[in-house]
Write a protein that holds these residues in place. Structure first.
Motif, PDB file in Angstrom:
ATOM      1  N   LYS A  58       7.006  -4.109  -6.000  1.00  8.41           N
ATOM      2  CA  LYS A  58       6.963  -5.514  -6.450  1.00  8.41           C
ATOM      3  C   LYS A  58       8.144  -6.326  -5.925  1.00  8.41           C
ATOM      4  CE  LYS A  58       4.607  -4.291 -10.750  1.00  8.41           C
ATOM      5  NZ  LYS A  58       4.615  -4.423 -12.222  1.00  8.41           N
ATOM      6  N   ASP A  59       8.466  -6.095  -4.657  1.00 14.44           N
ATOM      7  CA  ASP A  59       9.578  -6.803  -4.024  1.00 14.44           C
ATOM      8  C   ASP A  59       9.031  -7.670  -2.892  1.00 14.44           C
ATOM      9  OD1 ASP A  59      12.091  -7.624  -3.271  1.00 14.44           O
ATOM     10  OD2 ASP A  59      12.587  -5.774  -2.190  1.00 14.44           O
ATOM     11  N   ALA A 116      -2.109 -10.858   1.648  1.00 12.16           N
ATOM     12  CA  ALA A 116      -0.778 -10.369   1.318  1.00 12.16           C
ATOM     13  C   ALA A 116      -0.800  -9.900  -0.132  1.00 12.16           C
ATOM     14  CB  ALA A 116       0.282 -11.460   1.505  1.00 12.16           C
ATOM     15  N   GLY A 117      -0.053  -8.844  -0.419  1.00 12.79           N
ATOM     16  CA  GLY A 117      -0.047  -8.339  -1.783  1.00 12.79           C
ATOM     17  C   GLY A 117       1.147  -7.456  -2.069  1.00 12.79           C
ATOM     18  N   ALA A 128      -8.909  -2.883   1.120  1.00 14.18           N
ATOM     19  CA  ALA A 128      -8.716  -1.507   0.640  1.00 14.18           C
ATOM     20  C   ALA A 128      -7.263  -1.088   0.828  1.00 14.18           C
ATOM     21  CB  ALA A 128      -9.646  -0.561   1.385  1.00 14.18           C
ATOM     22  N   ARG A 129      -6.682  -1.418   1.977  1.00 13.72           N
ATOM     23  CA  ARG A 129      -5.279  -1.090   2.255  1.00 13.72           C
ATOM     24  C   ARG A 129      -4.355  -1.740   1.224  1.00 13.72           C
ATOM     25  NH1 ARG A 129      -2.420  -3.763   7.320  1.00 13.72           N
ATOM     26  NH2 ARG A 129      -4.397  -3.196   8.312  1.00 13.72           N
ATOM     27  N   GLN A 130      -4.649  -2.997   0.910  1.00 18.51           N
ATOM     28  CA  GLN A 130      -3.807  -3.718  -0.041  1.00 18.51           C
ATOM     29  C   GLN A 130      -3.957  -3.155  -1.451  1.00 18.51           C
ATOM     30  OE1 GLN A 130      -3.175  -8.081   0.280  1.00 18.51           O
ATOM     31  NE2 GLN A 130      -4.237  -8.147  -1.674  1.00 18.51           N
ATOM     32  N   PHE A 131      -5.191  -2.923  -1.882  1.00 19.52           N
ATOM     33  CA  PHE A 131      -5.404  -2.309  -3.195  1.00 19.52           C
ATOM     34  C   PHE A 131      -4.651  -0.971  -3.290  1.00 19.52           C
ATOM     35  CE2 PHE A 131      -9.575  -4.726  -3.832  1.00 19.52           C
ATOM     36  CZ  PHE A 131      -9.119  -5.418  -4.941  1.00 19.52           C
ATOM     37  N   TRP A 132      -4.746  -0.173  -2.216  1.00 19.37           N
ATOM     38  CA  TRP A 132      -4.100   1.145  -2.216  1.00 19.37           C
ATOM     39  C   TRP A 132      -2.593   0.991  -2.378  1.00 19.37           C
ATOM     40  CZ3 TRP A 132      -6.838   5.714  -2.113  1.00 19.37           C
ATOM     41  CH2 TRP A 132      -6.083   6.888  -2.007  1.00 19.37           C
ATOM     42  N   SER A 133      -2.001   0.003  -1.704  1.00 17.06           N
ATOM     43  CA  SER A 133      -0.551  -0.198  -1.796  1.00 17.06           C
ATOM     44  C   SER A 133      -0.129  -0.589  -3.208  1.00 17.06           C
ATOM     45  CB  SER A 133      -0.100  -1.263  -0.798  1.00 17.06           C
ATOM     46  OG  SER A 133      -0.456  -2.560  -1.225  1.00 17.06           O
ATOM     47  N   SER A 134      -1.051  -1.197  -3.964  1.00 23.70           N
ATOM     48  CA  SER A 134      -0.764  -1.613  -5.343  1.00 23.70           C
ATOM     49  C   SER A 134      -1.094  -0.519  -6.354  1.00 23.70           C
ATOM     50  CB  SER A 134      -1.567  -2.871  -5.691  1.00 23.70           C
ATOM     51  OG  SER A 134      -1.275  -3.918  -4.802  1.00 23.70           O
ATOM     52  N   GLY A 135      -1.473   0.654  -5.872  1.00 23.99           N
ATOM     53  CA  GLY A 135      -1.680   1.785  -6.762  1.00 23.99           C
ATOM     54  C   GLY A 135      -3.098   2.024  -7.219  1.00 23.99           C
TER      55      GLY A 135
END
Length: 458
Positions: free
Chosen positions: A278-279, A272-273, A141-148
């Protein structure tokens, strides 16, 4: 009635503010680097004690190496502990079935297993306790959130659900509130129909399949940019998502943003995501300790340099993984990301040790060639590497497709590609231009290398 309306309005405002927050866990994700290191050391010490006290394998392994968890005073002390690899997992699972003696909890505490089949064809199980599983999904969930990804999204999870560790990652999307469609690995036409019917806004697949699916849509008379609502594509399983040229070609085809993810079956799904900058790929530092080592000397490489990734779990109690050699060649940076997150970032998986080709003394990964193939829009972006040995010398042939709209001659395309390859990598190759749609399209991971040498590791 007016009072109820005001309460409802307050709830809506609070929800909107929550949905627009930039971080899933701001205190954790933006903490100083020193705090990250302190947290990892605390988790590592506890985890190594758990492994030593509860896993017969680790107790014997640590004792044989003359190391003990009590001696860990810094993160560098992990280098004193012995390695494990995929072969270790297979051998111990066969020796002590069904899960092996790296397992550090009673079977009654295991609630889920994923599995991957290796060269032996025997699935290698990866067990989870209930807490392991919950920790994993919260990270997704944290990773999905970071990707918008947000609660208003409609997300189609198009990964395999059959024992594959990527399957349950969909629960991370559900945890953050997105409408989630468990699509699985359905035929491409069916997936496109689902995307069109439900106006899906985000999907997850491999880079090669994202390209294949977009090409299939066009052949079906569907314009991915105009007829579909997909605006975020999460990709994993191949290096392509971190190769700017590949990512940009997919984005242009779909009119969507592409985010690269990384995971491995032996620990948990994606760990990791990419955020919206996107850096690089933000790493799950509170779950997994990373070392990047020279494959031959086993010494740490400098930050940003390529080396083999070696991982140690920090929380997963069902089966701790201490110094697991992944075989992935990676690089990392600890520089602050523009998004404000302070975790280290994976700068891409450049290849695997078992995919690396050594041509005339030069180390070459398929991803190095892919960056050049995707950059030239007179080419389709599909390619294959063929390695042969003639008169004791290795010869590399690169087969690449012309784009359907290209009018340049084969000789012009081949010369241009060979020039760019030599300039970028220092390797000369025979370049063979193929008609459009000649090479097979992958519906999962693309096979890019055909090694015709006999008895050559590479």
């Amino acid at each position: 009635c007016s009072l109820r309306f005001l309460h409802h309005l307050d709830d809506l405002i609070e929800k909107q503010m929550t949905d627009n927050r930039p971080y899933w866990d701001e205190a954790l994700e933006t903490q100083p680097r020193a705090d990250w290191d302190a947290l990892k050391l605390q988790l590592l010490q506890k985890h190594l004690h758990h492994a030593y006290n509860n896993s017969p394998y680790y107790r014997a392994s640590f004792d044989a190496a003359g190391v003990h968890p009590e001696e860990v005073r810094s993160l560098d002390d992990i280098r004193r502990f012995p390695f494990i690899n995929k072969q270790t997992l297979r051998e111990r699972q066969l020796a002590v079935p069904p899960f092996g003696d790296l397992v550090a909890v009673p079977e009654r505490d295991i609630v889920y297993i994923s599995a991957s089949s290796g060269s032996t064809g025997v699935p290698t199980a990866s067990p989870f306790t209930a807490q392991d599983f919950d920790d994993w999904i919260d990270y997704e969930a944290r990773q999905f959130w970071s990707s918008g990804l947000r609660p208003e999204d409609r997300y189609a999870h198009s990964l395999n659900f059959s024992l594959f560790v990527g399957g349950p990652c969909v629960l991370g999307a559900q945890k953050l509130g997105a409408l989630s469609i468990h699509a699985g690995t359905v035929p491409s036409e069916r997936l496109l129909a689902i995307a069109k019917q439900f106006q899906v806004t985000a999907i997850w697949t491999t880079p090669s399949y994202a390209w294949y699916l977009g090409e299939t849509a066009l052949k079906e008379g569907i314009d991915p940019k105009k007829d579909l609502a997909i605006r975020r594509i999460f990709v994993a399983g191949e290096p392509g998502g971190s190769i700017p040229e590949t990512r940009q070609r997919i984005e242009a085809l779909w009119g969507a943003s592409v985010y690269d993810y990384y995971g491995l079956s032996d620990i948990f799904g994606s760990c990791a995501g990419m955020c919206e900058e996107k850096d690089g790929l933000h790493w799950a530092e509170d779950h997994i300790l990373v070392e990047v080592l020279h494959p031959e000397t086993n010494e740490p490489v400098e930050e940003g340099a390529r080396g083999e990734m070696v991982l140690t779990t920090l929380k997963k109690s069902a089966r701790p993984m201490v110094r697991f050699r992944t075989g992935d060649i990676v690089s990392f940076t600890s520089e602050l990301c523009g998004c404000g997150r302070t975790s280290i970032r994976l700068q891409g998986v450049h290849g695997r040790l078992d995919d690396m080709l050594i041509i005339k003394g030069v180390n070459l990964f398929p991803s190095d060639v892919e960056a050049i193939a995707r950059r030239d829009h007179d080419l389709s972006g599909e390619y294959r590497l063929i390695v042969e040995r003639e008169n004791h010398l290795d010869r590399l042939t690169v087969e690449i497709e012309r784009a359907a709209t290209c009018v340049a001659s084969d000789s012009e395309l081949a010369g241009r590609f060979a020039h760019h390859l030599k300039g970028a990598i220092g390797v000369s190759a025979v370049v063979r231009i193929l008609p459009a749609d000649t090479l097979p399209r992958a519906t999962h991971k693309a096979k890019r290398v055909e090694d015709r040498r006999s008895g050559v590791w590479g």
